[in-house]
Write a protein that holds these residues in place. Structure first.
Motif, PDB file in Angstrom:
ATOM      1  N   LYS A   1       0.853  -1.197   0.000  1.00  0.00           N
ATOM      2  CA  LYS A   1       0.000   0.000   0.000  1.00  0.00           C
ATOM      3  C   LYS A   1       0.888   1.246   0.000  1.00  0.00           C
ATOM      4  O   LYS A   1       1.558   1.557   0.980  1.00  0.00           O
ATOM      5  N   ILE A   2       0.903   1.938  -1.121  1.00  0.00           N
ATOM      6  CA  ILE A   2       1.717   3.144  -1.302  1.00  0.00           C
ATOM      7  C   ILE A   2       0.779   4.285  -1.698  1.00  0.00           C
ATOM      8  O   ILE A   2      -0.042   4.149  -2.608  1.00  0.00           O
ATOM      9  N   ASP A   3       0.910   5.404  -1.022  1.00  0.00           N
ATOM     10  CA  ASP A   3       0.054   6.549  -1.323  1.00  0.00           C
ATOM     11  C   ASP A   3       0.608   7.424  -2.439  1.00  0.00           C
ATOM     12  O   ASP A   3      -0.163   8.090  -3.137  1.00  0.00           O
ATOM     13  N   GLN A   4       1.932   7.425  -2.593  1.00  0.00           N
ATOM     14  CA  GLN A   4       2.542   8.339  -3.547  1.00  0.00           C
ATOM     15  C   GLN A   4       3.848   7.745  -4.062  1.00  0.00           C
ATOM     16  O   GLN A   4       4.709   7.355  -3.263  1.00  0.00           O
ATOM     17  N   VAL A   5       3.996   7.632  -5.385  1.00  0.00           N
ATOM     18  CA  VAL A   5       5.232   7.152  -6.002  1.00  0.00           C
ATOM     19  C   VAL A   5       5.908   8.334  -6.680  1.00  0.00           C
ATOM     20  O   VAL A   5       5.316   8.981  -7.558  1.00  0.00           O
ATOM     21  N   LEU A   6       7.133   8.625  -6.273  1.00  0.00           N
ATOM     22  CA  LEU A   6       7.862   9.801  -6.751  1.00  0.00           C
ATOM     23  C   LEU A   6       9.140   9.384  -7.471  1.00  0.00           C
ATOM     24  O   LEU A   6       9.715   8.335  -7.194  1.00  0.00           O
ATOM     25  N   LYS A   7       9.583  10.251  -8.374  1.00  0.00           N
ATOM     26  CA  LYS A   7      10.896  10.063  -8.986  1.00  0.00           C
ATOM     27  C   LYS A   7      11.991  10.740  -8.172  1.00  0.00           C
ATOM     28  O   LYS A   7      13.152  10.347  -8.227  1.00  0.00           O
ATOM     29  N   SER A   8      11.599  11.783  -7.427  1.00  0.00           N
ATOM     30  CA  SER A   8      12.556  12.565  -6.653  1.00  0.00           C
ATOM     31  C   SER A   8      11.858  13.136  -5.427  1.00  0.00           C
ATOM     32  O   SER A   8      10.659  13.444  -5.484  1.00  0.00           O
TER      33      SER A   8
END
Length: 321
Positions: A61-68
């Motif tokens: 469960k991940i709320d936000q996937v970011l590159k940076s």
């Protein structure tokens, strides 16, 4: 978000980072953001999967996937760093925009001296230092496979600029997040003992398997000199630890040799990195002990030779990037 819910950023979504993302992500008191790099496209599109012999199969469960980290508009309560400790001075500045005075950094990495770049960049912040023993691999982008091997030690890298009770509360809160996630860990009063004990192991097997391209048992039986050299290397790292006021005895060498002889020949993560053309974690495994040895004016011939050769291999790998 409820007042009890913690904003957590996990940086470095490889095997270890992915495992601890799964622990934190199933905690209802955590809003989890992750910074993914090489596996960003896969995790963004398909999520992060883990197949664990201890915890079962699940999508994290991940709320936000970011590159940076710079993409986030949130100030995080905890920033968990589980990336490879390559060029360690370059990473802490990346968090300037998403950390404030209440942010606690959690360092889950091999090596020693890992905390210093964070303390330099964030002198007013708390740091939790962790030593992990988790059998996890990323078999495909966004897929983590975990064996039954699961343990971690965690403790404060004390900051005189922060009230001791505040630091202790931050440690206990993060420990509760891990506990609610169902993982195995122990809180240590002096985490540097555990860090240096593991680096004695890593300082031997990481470079020796990398430099020779043979597994641990093949190395130990390759010549009458091999075991003696390994023991000298371990003892020299222990000497540096004691000069750093970390109380480790020479009996650790026998303990670690019994441990390596109780299993078939194995390779190391550094060996894997070298075979796949990636830079090596030299700075925190060999470089920091070597740096402290120079500061103390210590003559450590085995450590010096192994460090110099490993740096040459690392230079060759970096020149090809």
């Amino acid at each position: 978000m409820s007042a009890d819910k913690k904003n957590v950023l996990l940086f470095g979504l490889g095997a270890i980072g992915g495992f601890y993302a799964s622990i934190l992500g199933r905690n209802e008191n955590v809003s989890l953001s992750v910074v993914a790099r090489s596996n960003y496209d896969s995790v963004k599109s398909n999520g992060l999967r883990i197949e664990s012999q201890n915890h079962g199969n699940q999508t994290v469960k991940i709320d936000q996937v970011l590159k940076s980290p710079s993409e986030s508009q949130v100030k995080f309560d905890y920033i968990v760093c589980a990336h490879k400790a390559v060029n360690p001075d370059k990473i802490p500045p990346l968090f300037q925009g998403c950390a404030d005075a209440n942010t606690t950094f959690v360092i889950i990495q091999n090596g020693v001296g890992n905390e210093e770049p964070f303390r330099t960049c964030f002198p007013q912040n708390s740091i939790l230092s962790c030593v992990t023993w988790v059998g996890a691999t990323q078999t495909a982008p966004g897929l983590i496979k975990h064996t039954k091997s699961e343990d971690m030690q965690i403790g404060l890298f004390a900051n005189p600029a922060v009230d001791g009770q505040v630091e202790q509360a931050r440690l206990e809160t993060f420990a509760d997040l891990l506990r609610q996630g169902g993982t195995v860990f122990q809180v240590e009063g002096n985490i540097q003992v555990k860090r240096w004990e593991k680096v004695v192991w890593n300082a031997a097997w990481n470079p020796l398997t990398t430099l020779t391209d043979v597994d641990t048992q093949t190395w130990l039986h390759s010549s009458p000199e091999a075991e003696g050299m390994t023991r000298r290397l371990m003892r020299e790292v222990i000497e540096v630890a004691r000069r750093c006021e970390v109380p480790i005895g020479d009996e650790l060498v026998d303990e670690l040799m019994r441990k390596i002889n109780s299993v078939p020949g194995i390779f190391s993560s550094m060996h894997t990195d070298s075979k796949e053309g990636r830079p090596l974690e030299v700075d925190v495994i060999l470089g920091y002990p070597m740096k402290k040895a120079r500061e103390f004016g210590m003559d450590l011939p085995t450590l010096t030779a192994v460090y110099a050769m490993t740096m040459a291999v690392n230079g060759r790998l970096q020149s090809k990037l």
